[in-house]
Design a protein around this motif. Structure first.
Motif, PDB file in Angstrom:
ATOM      1  N   GLU A 132       0.831  -1.219   0.000  1.00 57.86           N
ATOM      2  CA  GLU A 132       0.000   0.000   0.000  1.00 57.86           C
ATOM      3  C   GLU A 132       0.860   1.261   0.000  1.00 57.86           C
ATOM      4  OE1 GLU A 132      -1.986  -2.363   3.440  1.00 57.86           O
ATOM      5  OE2 GLU A 132      -0.056  -2.464   2.380  1.00 57.86           O
ATOM      6  N   GLU A 133       1.955   1.231   0.748  1.00 51.56           N
ATOM      7  CA  GLU A 133       2.791   2.425   0.877  1.00 51.56           C
ATOM      8  C   GLU A 133       3.638   2.693  -0.367  1.00 51.56           C
ATOM      9  OE1 GLU A 133       5.093   2.184   4.403  1.00 51.56           O
ATOM     10  OE2 GLU A 133       3.354   2.076   5.755  1.00 51.56           O
ATOM     11  N   GLN A 134       3.620   1.776  -1.316  1.00 46.53           N
ATOM     12  CA  GLN A 134       4.440   1.930  -2.517  1.00 46.53           C
ATOM     13  C   GLN A 134       3.631   2.425  -3.717  1.00 46.53           C
ATOM     14  OE1 GLN A 134       7.391   1.395  -1.421  1.00 46.53           O
ATOM     15  NE2 GLN A 134       6.689   0.288   0.405  1.00 46.53           N
ATOM     16  N   LEU A 135       2.336   2.612  -3.567  1.00 44.37           N
ATOM     17  CA  LEU A 135       1.485   2.906  -4.719  1.00 44.37           C
ATOM     18  C   LEU A 135       1.871   4.183  -5.451  1.00 44.37           C
ATOM     19  CD1 LEU A 135      -2.065   1.863  -3.425  1.00 44.37           C
ATOM     20  CD2 LEU A 135      -0.600   0.666  -5.071  1.00 44.37           C
ATOM     21  N   GLY A 136       2.348   5.194  -4.745  1.00 41.54           N
ATOM     22  CA  GLY A 136       2.699   6.460  -5.379  1.00 41.54           C
ATOM     23  C   GLY A 136       4.110   6.501  -5.933  1.00 41.54           C
ATOM     24  N   LYS A 137       4.858   5.417  -5.748  1.00 38.47           N
ATOM     25  CA  LYS A 137       6.249   5.377  -6.212  1.00 38.47           C
ATOM     26  C   LYS A 137       6.341   4.796  -7.626  1.00 38.47           C
ATOM     27  CE  LYS A 137       8.085   4.841  -1.518  1.00 38.47           C
ATOM     28  NZ  LYS A 137       8.905   4.003  -0.608  1.00 38.47           N
ATOM     29  N   TYR A 138       7.536   4.901  -8.192  1.00 43.33           N
ATOM     30  CA  TYR A 138       7.810   4.348  -9.517  1.00 43.33           C
ATOM     31  C   TYR A 138       8.634   3.065  -9.362  1.00 43.33           C
ATOM     32  CZ  TYR A 138       6.025   8.648 -11.535  1.00 43.33           C
ATOM     33  OH  TYR A 138       5.202   9.691 -11.892  1.00 43.33           O
ATOM     34  N   PRO A 139       8.599   2.184 -10.366  1.00 45.90           N
ATOM     35  CA  PRO A 139       9.300   0.898 -10.221  1.00 45.90           C
ATOM     36  C   PRO A 139      10.758   1.013  -9.796  1.00 45.90           C
ATOM     37  CG  PRO A 139       7.867   0.830 -12.132  1.00 45.90           C
ATOM     38  CD  PRO A 139       7.805   2.237 -11.607  1.00 45.90           C
TER      39      PRO A 139
END
Length: 251
Positions: A132-139
């Protein structure tokens, strides 16, 4: 039910014929979790590609609930694949210019799903895979394990009937591999999704319900789990030792 009947695959290179899959018959039932193992060059990925409709066999039939997908035209096959099949690959195949949220949402966006439904489904699968905490990040901002979980969430968001995984833990460390395998196993148990996984790793294969061993283009052994994963791992290693396979013992 997924059924392969007398499938063969040959490639012609410079006038020479190479038989990759010689003659395979198999049946995979709804809710199965099957691992396909074998040494390099045995035909594992070719078999996976045929079962997942990416490639067509040179001979034989592949049936999904008695429907022969080898006879489908390209447009019908693409629609069937979109509605029924999910994929996880070793190299993630995420789009670098899109956030993780957009990567996971992509299949539903292509299908024209409503925005409210897309947000709800992305949130649900991100929560299931613990990203959930990674949704706004890029690969590029994620670890290998996080990227593979995102790829798994993207594959699962269409709720496929069959999930194909080609060496999904091959590029992951021990901890990330275990986390991903636990998620896949839980998904298989709770949602009864059928999973077919190619792996060199006996530890990864021990999470499945049955293992098929392929060698020289044929299935030469199959073993089933009784629910005891440690015992199943030991059984897998015995078959590997007897067939001389190039299989990793541990992650």
């Amino acid at each position: 039910m997924l059924k392969a009947e007398n499938i063969k695959k040959e490639y012609r290179v410079h006038g020479k014929s190479f038989k990759i899959i010689k003659n395979i018959n198999l049946t995979i039932y709804d809710g199965d979790f099957v691992s396909i193992m074998g040494p390099s060059g045995a035909g594992k990925s070719t078999l996976l590609n045929m079962l997942s409709t990416i490639e067509k066999p040179t001979q034989g039939r592949i049936l999904y609930n008695s429907k022969d997908v080898t006879q489908m035209k390209n447009k019908e096959l693409s629609r069937f694949r979109k509605d029924n099949i999910g994929f996880i690959f070793q190299d993630y195949n995420l789009i670098d210019s899109m956030t993780i949220e957009d990567n996971i949402a992509l299949p539903l966006v292509i299908s024209g799903e409503r925005y409210s439904v897309i947000r709800e489904e992305v949130s649900k699968f991100a929560r299931f895979f613990g990203i959930e905490e990674q949704l706004g990040k890029y690969p590029y901002e994620l670890s290998g394990g996080q990227k593979q979980k995102a790829a798994a969430a993207r594959a699962m968001i269409i709720k496929p009937k069959v999930l194909f995984a080609d060496e999904p833990t091959g590029a992951l460390d021990s901890r990330s591999s275990i986390e991903l395998l636990n998620c896949l196993s839980k998904m298989n148990r709770e949602s009864e999704i059928t999973i077919i996984m190619v792996t060199h790793d006996a530890f990864a294969a021990s999470y499945s319900k049955k293992v098929m061993f392929i060698k020289d283009g044929n299935i030469n052994a199959q073993i089933d789990s009784d629910g005891n994963r440690k015992k199943f791992f030991d059984d897998i290693m015995k078959v590997v030792a007897s067939t001389g396979g190039e299989i990793n013992e541990t992650i």
